[in-house]
Design a protein around this motif. Structure first.
Motif, PDB file in Angstrom:
ATOM      1  N   MET A  32     -64.460  38.369  25.774  1.00 45.22           N
ATOM      2  CA  MET A  32     -64.342  36.920  25.924  1.00 45.22           C
ATOM      3  C   MET A  32     -63.875  36.624  27.350  1.00 45.22           C
ATOM      4  O   MET A  32     -63.093  37.360  27.915  1.00 45.22           O
ATOM      5  N   ARG A  33     -64.368  35.540  27.900  1.00 44.70           N
ATOM      6  CA  ARG A  33     -63.947  35.183  29.258  1.00 44.70           C
ATOM      7  C   ARG A  33     -63.402  33.765  29.277  1.00 44.70           C
ATOM      8  O   ARG A  33     -63.842  32.902  28.517  1.00 44.70           O
ATOM      9  N   TYR A  34     -62.447  33.571  30.149  1.00 48.98           N
ATOM     10  CA  TYR A  34     -61.806  32.270  30.315  1.00 48.98           C
ATOM     11  C   TYR A  34     -62.638  31.439  31.282  1.00 48.98           C
ATOM     12  O   TYR A  34     -62.940  31.879  32.391  1.00 48.98           O
ATOM     13  N   VAL A  35     -63.037  30.239  30.888  1.00 48.36           N
ATOM     14  CA  VAL A  35     -63.845  29.370  31.741  1.00 48.36           C
ATOM     15  C   VAL A  35     -63.171  28.002  31.871  1.00 48.36           C
ATOM     16  O   VAL A  35     -62.477  27.545  30.970  1.00 48.36           O
ATOM     17  N   THR A  36     -63.391  27.399  33.016  1.00 47.16           N
ATOM     18  CA  THR A  36     -62.894  26.048  33.269  1.00 47.16           C
ATOM     19  C   THR A  36     -64.075  25.184  33.673  1.00 47.16           C
ATOM     20  O   THR A  36     -64.784  25.492  34.631  1.00 47.16           O
ATOM     21  N   GLU A  37     -64.275  24.118  32.934  1.00 47.49           N
ATOM     22  CA  GLU A  37     -65.341  23.158  33.246  1.00 47.49           C
ATOM     23  C   GLU A  37     -64.714  22.006  34.024  1.00 47.49           C
ATOM     24  O   GLU A  37     -63.779  21.369  33.569  1.00 47.49           O
ATOM     25  N   ARG A  38     -65.220  21.752  35.219  1.00 46.47           N
ATOM     26  CA  ARG A  38     -64.722  20.661  36.049  1.00 46.47           C
ATOM     27  C   ARG A  38     -65.732  19.517  36.037  1.00 46.47           C
ATOM     28  O   ARG A  38     -66.916  19.738  36.136  1.00 46.47           O
ATOM     29  N   ARG A  39     -65.221  18.296  35.920  1.00 43.11           N
ATOM     30  CA  ARG A  39     -66.078  17.114  35.883  1.00 43.11           C
ATOM     31  C   ARG A  39     -65.755  16.227  37.087  1.00 43.11           C
ATOM     32  O   ARG A  39     -64.604  16.025  37.428  1.00 43.11           O
ATOM     33  N   TYR A  40     -66.811  15.684  37.682  1.00 44.87           N
ATOM     34  CA  TYR A  40     -66.680  14.838  38.863  1.00 44.87           C
ATOM     35  C   TYR A  40     -66.891  13.383  38.492  1.00 44.87           C
ATOM     36  O   TYR A  40     -67.479  13.059  37.460  1.00 44.87           O
ATOM     37  N   LEU A  41     -66.448  12.497  39.363  1.00 42.78           N
ATOM     38  CA  LEU A  41     -66.530  11.063  39.118  1.00 42.78           C
ATOM     39  C   LEU A  41     -67.966  10.601  38.949  1.00 42.78           C
ATOM     40  O   LEU A  41     -68.281   9.824  38.052  1.00 42.78           O
ATOM     41  N   TRP A  42     -68.868  11.081  39.790  1.00 45.02           N
ATOM     42  CA  TRP A  42     -70.264  10.648  39.724  1.00 45.02           C
ATOM     43  C   TRP A  42     -70.949  11.136  38.453  1.00 45.02           C
ATOM     44  O   TRP A  42     -71.974  10.613  38.058  1.00 45.02           O
ATOM     45  N   GLU A  43     -70.389  12.129  37.777  1.00 43.36           N
ATOM     46  CA  GLU A  43     -70.955  12.588  36.505  1.00 43.36           C
ATOM     47  C   GLU A  43     -70.631  11.639  35.358  1.00 43.36           C
ATOM     48  O   GLU A  43     -71.191  11.763  34.270  1.00 43.36           O
ATOM     49  N   GLU A  44     -69.742  10.699  35.598  1.00 45.07           N
ATOM     50  CA  GLU A  44     -69.367   9.721  34.571  1.00 45.07           C
ATOM     51  C   GLU A  44     -70.419   8.624  34.403  1.00 45.07           C
ATOM     52  O   GLU A  44     -70.367   7.859  33.451  1.00 45.07           O
ATOM     53  N   LEU A  45     -71.353   8.517  35.347  1.00 42.39           N
ATOM     54  CA  LEU A  45     -72.382   7.482  35.286  1.00 42.39           C
ATOM     55  C   LEU A  45     -73.425   7.825  34.227  1.00 42.39           C
ATOM     56  O   LEU A  45     -73.941   8.940  34.190  1.00 42.39           O
ATOM     57  N   HIS A  46     -73.712   6.852  33.379  1.00 39.31           N
ATOM     58  CA  HIS A  46     -74.751   6.998  32.358  1.00 39.31           C
ATOM     59  C   HIS A  46     -75.660   5.780  32.445  1.00 39.31           C
ATOM     60  O   HIS A  46     -75.181   4.643  32.419  1.00 39.31           O
ATOM     61  N   ALA A  47     -76.948   6.007  32.552  1.00 41.26           N
ATOM     62  CA  ALA A  47     -77.907   4.916  32.750  1.00 41.26           C
ATOM     63  C   ALA A  47     -77.874   3.900  31.612  1.00 41.26           C
ATOM     64  O   ALA A  47     -78.076   2.711  31.829  1.00 41.26           O
ATOM     65  N   ASP A  48     -77.604   4.340  30.407  1.00 36.65           N
ATOM     66  CA  ASP A  48     -77.645   3.438  29.259  1.00 36.65           C
ATOM     67  C   ASP A  48     -76.301   2.780  28.949  1.00 36.65           C
ATOM     68  O   ASP A  48     -76.199   2.006  28.005  1.00 36.65           O
TER      69      ASP A  48
END
Length: 166
Positions: free
Chosen positions: A55-71
């Protein structure tokens, strides 16, 4: 002379805050960490458990521009409030004395509240704040301190005008 220095400090506080909020577009805002198996599927591990071998430890990072959703129009508004302070600072530099600038000055606390709501909304419940989140908090504090400084200056000027014989 002191008023000029205070005005410069207030102006730089607002400019710094606005630039920090714009910088948030390049920085990770939130993160989520956990374990994955070799196939990439998430594994739930208890707080006191040791993960299985492989098993490996992972960190998912989210950016501000990824918060945009067209709908979702609200997602656009939650991201746009980060650009609002920069737009008001730029407009104030181009039009130092105008009614539009005064109207924007009155709206600035709403922009600040929108950024605070956006920050809360992004990290509420499931995510941990990351570097961009903290930079945004410093940017909000700096911008709000600049706005409060302007409010104090306006109040002092208003009071001086109301005093007879000055």
């Amino acid at each position: 002379m002191i008023e000029v220095r205070v005005a410069r400090v207030v102006n730089w506080l607002k400019v710094t805050g606005a630039l920090l909020l714009v910088a948030c577009f390049a920085l990770p805002m939130k993160s989520c960490s956990g374990y994955e198996d070799p196939e990439g599927k998430p594994i739930i591990v208890g707080a006191d458990e040791v993960p299985a071998p492989g098993m490996r430890y992972v960190t998912e990072r989210r950016y501000l521009w990824e918060e945009l959703h067209a709908d979702d129009p609200m997602s656009w508004l939650r991201v746009a409030v980060f650009l609002g302070p920069a737009a008001t600072v730029m407009f104030a530099r181009r039009r130092p004395k105008s009614r539009a600038r005064t109207a924007l000055w009155v709206i600035q606390p709403v922009l600040i509240a929108g950024v605070v709501y956006s920050l809360w909304y992004m990290t509420f419940l499931f995510y941990a704040p990351d570097v961009g989140w903290y930079v945004a908090c410093v940017g909000v504090a700096s911008y709000f301190a600049g706005w409060l400084g302007e409010a104090c200056q306006r109040w002092w000027q208003w009071r001086r005008r109301r005093q007879p014989g000055v």
